[in-house]
Design an enzyme around this catalytic site. Structure first.
Site, PDB file in Angstrom:
ATOM      1  N   GLY C  38     -21.020  46.787  -4.794  1.00  0.00           N
ATOM      2  CA  GLY C  38     -21.452  47.708  -5.837  1.00  0.00           C
ATOM      3  C   GLY C  38     -20.276  47.958  -6.744  1.00  0.00           C
ATOM      4  N   GLY C  41     -17.551  53.459  -8.011  1.00  0.00           N
ATOM      5  CA  GLY C  41     -18.301  54.691  -8.182  1.00  0.00           C
ATOM      6  C   GLY C  41     -19.752  54.584  -7.745  1.00  0.00           C
ATOM      7  N   GLU C 164     -12.595  47.790   0.808  1.00  0.00           N
ATOM      8  CA  GLU C 164     -11.842  47.120  -0.274  1.00  0.00           C
ATOM      9  C   GLU C 164     -10.433  46.763   0.167  1.00  0.00           C
ATOM     10  OE1 GLU C 164     -12.583  48.036  -4.285  1.00  0.00           O
ATOM     11  OE2 GLU C 164     -13.815  49.784  -3.790  1.00  0.00           O
TER      12      GLU C 164
END
Lengths: 265, 292, 273
Positions: C38, C41, C164
């Protein structure tokens, strides 16, 4: 980039590296304490000999220690001048108007320099041969009795070791922010005192914000790895008192007794 | 304004404890172009760009920025004009914001370089609008913004000084694909408005899409400095030697060339590559079956 | 196969910005490799923090194997699920590599004598055993992230979440971490469940399944092979397609099957006019 030797750990394999950090801290404390009572050239010579032995046992070149002393040379010089000028007494060796250099003043100056250098070198030996974590756990161990007084010794030691771990990181960060703000025309060296103090804000705010973010991230990382409280954890590096420590204990005792004998002589 | 680096050596530290980082660098940064600086981590890229606005001074040799010469002897107080001409955007620049409002933060640079409050405000507003920052947020605290918005503010902070050259160290790091694309477009717009851009990047796709010139650093030396097309025409083995990846478009083109396809120019985008490939494919071979 | 993690009807709002997840459900099978993608945010990292109880949610239920996440099961959940964060510097607790791996073991009250073997084993699995005595500021970003992995592995978790973990690394560091993940997955097979949060499609392609999240909503939940055919939708969501698939679209070829770059090169060669 960073030439400061004091407070820095330098890997090595001398005998002093193998000592329990608690032994080294106590030895340093005893040594510094005794030096305060040094009262003549024999005691200073004795202390210098003991220091030399310790220096040799670190198996580090003398150049390293010279680099440790160099940055504080001006401080030593300043002390010498103070002692020379303000000690008073007689006989006067040398006078220039109201400024008098007296024999006791000269003696005092020499003693102060020797004492200063010996103390700095002994502390440097401690930090050069002992990693910061070992110092932190040694302090924790030595302060254990304070737990009775509800002093959170384990927390304090963990805080200390994490703080030490982040020092190089924050130094790098400071350098980077400094360069970035310099690129935007920051100048710390001009203007009035108020102006200069204000000029530090663009440096301090980002540093503080960044450190806070790191602290939050670190707290998460610690929690996820099962951290609940500094109490009740096991230790990867157990401090262990060994044969070398006994040896060091006797050496220190010998120094202590010799010192007392020489000072009452 | 051209920046010339002539016979530059640089080492950290002094006396016996020096660590040489850059050796015998000779380079020209051409004005109005995007020059990408690439190379493995530790090859000296960041140290090199810090010479461009004299954050680091050469140990030997000189850097000539427009009219001004920087050598090891140049005094700190003479560097301000160079810093005003060459703006530096470090990696993750949002971590250098400090002021209570966005506008004040962006005004910091112009004010330092002698602008009046009014001039600085105008410069800040111009820069913020150039980076596409929402006008409604000018009086906000920069610390309440999203990461992407904070980065825009930080870029505007350098842009507001109106430097002739802007240096970017990994400007798109940490952004998502959409954010990266916007940032790259911004760099192009800056170049087209007449600014000289120097870009450090690990992302070869970015280099291919943006750069006019490329400097390849290896072990503190310049391994190549040439036009982007010339560079990516080099064989794959050369890039492996420099520990560099090829952009996917180029890698694909080279593979297709090995398989007997021909191209009349280096494809900079997927669309370009597709256009050149199309004529060489016989899609009727596809027939009705589905090549699973 | 049992579920490693089950998220059911989750509702969570940011303390200041307001609603994010509304009635959100997602499950991960034991031994599965799931990528959650995604744009920045979108809420993907928040999801990881919720699973590990670093944030409190309003409604719904998170289950890790047979433990329902709560104040009482928090410690048990965290001993089952390990996490590697994005910033290599901000998760390095110890003064040296070995001390950092030891940190979690110390928290779990592993006896001192058992630690060296466990540390050595964990560091070996990430190829960092030669660096045991190194201090963090002497390591590259990629090396620090591998130490972070070792610190998690030493605690023998059944699930590892990577938030991440390669986003701040250079290409070399990133490749080393990804290669390492592949090796770990090959070694532990179904005993290790991986959840990888990323916006990098090359990483997503390594997973068995990809969940695409946008503004707290689950948009897609399918195999990468089919997801990557949806170029237009991915771009709308602020994501990209792997290079080969984007190129094929630009050639105007509708081949239903997913192809890697190598596969596409070979296949196009057969179509040469």
């Amino acid at each position: 980039m960073n030439n400061l030797v004091i407070g820095q750990f330098v890997p090595g394999d001398g005998l002093l590296y193998r000592l329990d950090p608690r032994t080294k801290i106590l030895m340093t404390i005893v040594y510094v304490f005794m030096l305060v009572f040094a009262n003549g050239w024999t005691t200073y010579l004795w202390s210098a000999a003991f220091l030399l032995l310790a220096l040799i046992l670190t198996k580090q070149g003398l150049g390293l220690y010279w680099r440790g002393i160099k940055p504080i040379l001006w401080l030593i010089l300043f002390t010498v001048v103070l002692q020379l000028l303000f000690s008073g007494g007689t006989p006067v060796l040398f006078a220039l108007g109201p400024v008098k250099v007296t024999a006791p003043g000269l003696m005092n100056a020499i003693y102060v320099v020797v004492r200063f250098v010996l103390i700095v070198l002994m502390s440097t030996i401690l930090t050069i041969t002992t990693p910061p974590t070992a110092i932190a756990s040694a302090i924790e161990s030595l302060l254990k009795p304070l737990k009775v007084l509800r002093v959170p010794v384990a927390e304090l030691a963990l805080m200390l070791s994490i703080a030490l771990r982040f020092v190089p990181l924050l130094m790098g960060e400071t350098d980077k922010i400094m360069k970035a703000q310099k690129s935007r025309g920051m100048s710390l060296s001009t203007g009035s005192l108020v102006k200069r103090a204000k000029a530090v804000i663009p440096l301090l705010v980002p540093l503080f914000v960044g450190a806070l973010q790191r602290a939050l991230d670190l707290a998460n990382a610690m929690e996820v790895r099962g951290f609940e409280s500094a109490e009740g954890r096991t230790r990867y590096r157990e401090l262990a008192y060994g044969r070398d420590d006994t040896l060091a204990f006797f050496a220190t005792l010998l120094f202590f007794l010799g010192f007392i004998w020489l000072s009452i002589l | 304004m051209v920046i010339n680096i002539e016979g530059l050596d640089f080492a950290y530290g002094a006396g016996k404890q020096t660590v040489p980082v850059l050796k015998d660098i000779n380079l020209t940064i051409e004005s109005g172009k995007i020059t990408a600086i690439i190379g493995q981590t530790g090859s000296g890229k960041s140290t090199l760009v810090q010479q461009l606005n004299a954050l680091l001074k050469p140990t030997a040799g000189q850097v000539v920025v427009g009219e001004q010469v920087v050598t090891s002897q140049t005094k700190e107080k003479d560097l301000a004009p160079i810093r005003a001409k060459v703006g530096m955007v470090f990696q993750f620049p949002e971590s250098q914001l400090f002021a209570p409002t966005v506008l004040e933060d962006v005004m910091y640079g112009p004010l330092n370089f002698g602008a009046s409050q009014k001039e600085a405000k105008e410069a800040a507003e111009k820069a913020l609008s150039a980076v596409g920052f929402d006008q409604k947020l000018y009086e906000q605290s920069p610390f309440n913004l999203s990461g992407g918005q904070m980065r825009r503010v930080a870029l505007a902070g350098v842009l507001a000084m109106n430097p002739e050259t802007m240096v970017f160290d990994e400007p798109a790091a940490g952004l998502d694909p959409a954010g990266q694309a916007e940032l790259l477009q911004l760099l192009k717009d800056l170049r087209d408005s007449g600014k000289t851009i120097v870009l450090i990047s690990h992302q070869m796709e970015q280099v291919l899409a943006l750069a006019d010139q490329v400097v390849v650093m290896k072990d503190g030396q310049v391994a190549a400095a040439e036009a982007v097309d010339t560079l990516f025409s080099r064989p794959k083995a050369w890039f492996e030697e420099q520990h560099l990846d090829l952009p996917e478009t180029i890698a694909f083109q080279k593979e297709m060339e090995a398989a007997g396809f021909t191209f009349d120019h280096l494809a900079k985008t997927g669309a370009d590559l597709a256009a050149q490939l199309k004529g060489q494919l016989d899609l009727s071979k596809l027939g009705g079956d589905h090549h699973e | 196969m049992t579920d490693a993690i089950t998220i059911k009807n989750l509702t969570y709002s940011y303390p200041e910005q307001g609603g994010l997840f509304q009635d959100f459900s997602l499950s991960v099978k034991e031994g599965e490799w799931l990528a959650i993608v995604g744009h920045n945010g979108s809420g993907k990292s928040t999801l990881a923090k919720l699973i590990l109880g670093l944030l409190d949610f309003e409604e719904g239920r998170i289950k890790v194997f047979d433990q329902v996440l709560s104040e009482q099961t928090l410690a048990a959940v965290r001993s089952t699920v390990g996490m590697v964060f994005q910033n290599p510097d901000n998760q390095f607790v110890g003064a040296t590599v070995a001390d950092d791996v030891a940190f979690g073991l110390e928290n779990r009250q592993i006896p001192s004598l058992e630690m060296p073997a466990k540390i050595e084993k964990a560091l070996k699995q990430v190829g960092m055993n030669a660096y045991a005595d190194r201090e963090p500021h002497t390591l590259s970003g990629g090396q620090k992230q591998r130490v972070a992995m070792a610190s998690v592995l030493a605690l023998e978790p059944k699930v590892i979440i990577l938030d991440e973990a390669t986003a701040m690394l250079d290409p070399e560091g990133k490749q080393a971490v990804l290669q390492n993940l592949k090796e770990l997955k090959a070694r532990y097979q179904d005993e290790l469940t991986l959840i990888m949060i990323t916006h990098d499609m090359e990483e997503a392609a390594m997973a068995d399944r990809v969940a695409v999240i946008d503004d707290g909503k689950l948009i897609f939940d399918e195999k990468p092979e089919t997801l990557f055919l949806k170029g237009e939708r991915l771009r709308e969501l602020g994501l990209t397609q792997p290079f080969a698939m984007a190129l094929r679209e630009q050639l105007g070829i509708q081949n239903p099957a997913y192809q890697t770059t190598q596969e596409l090169v070979a296949w196009l060669s057969t179509l040469k006019a």
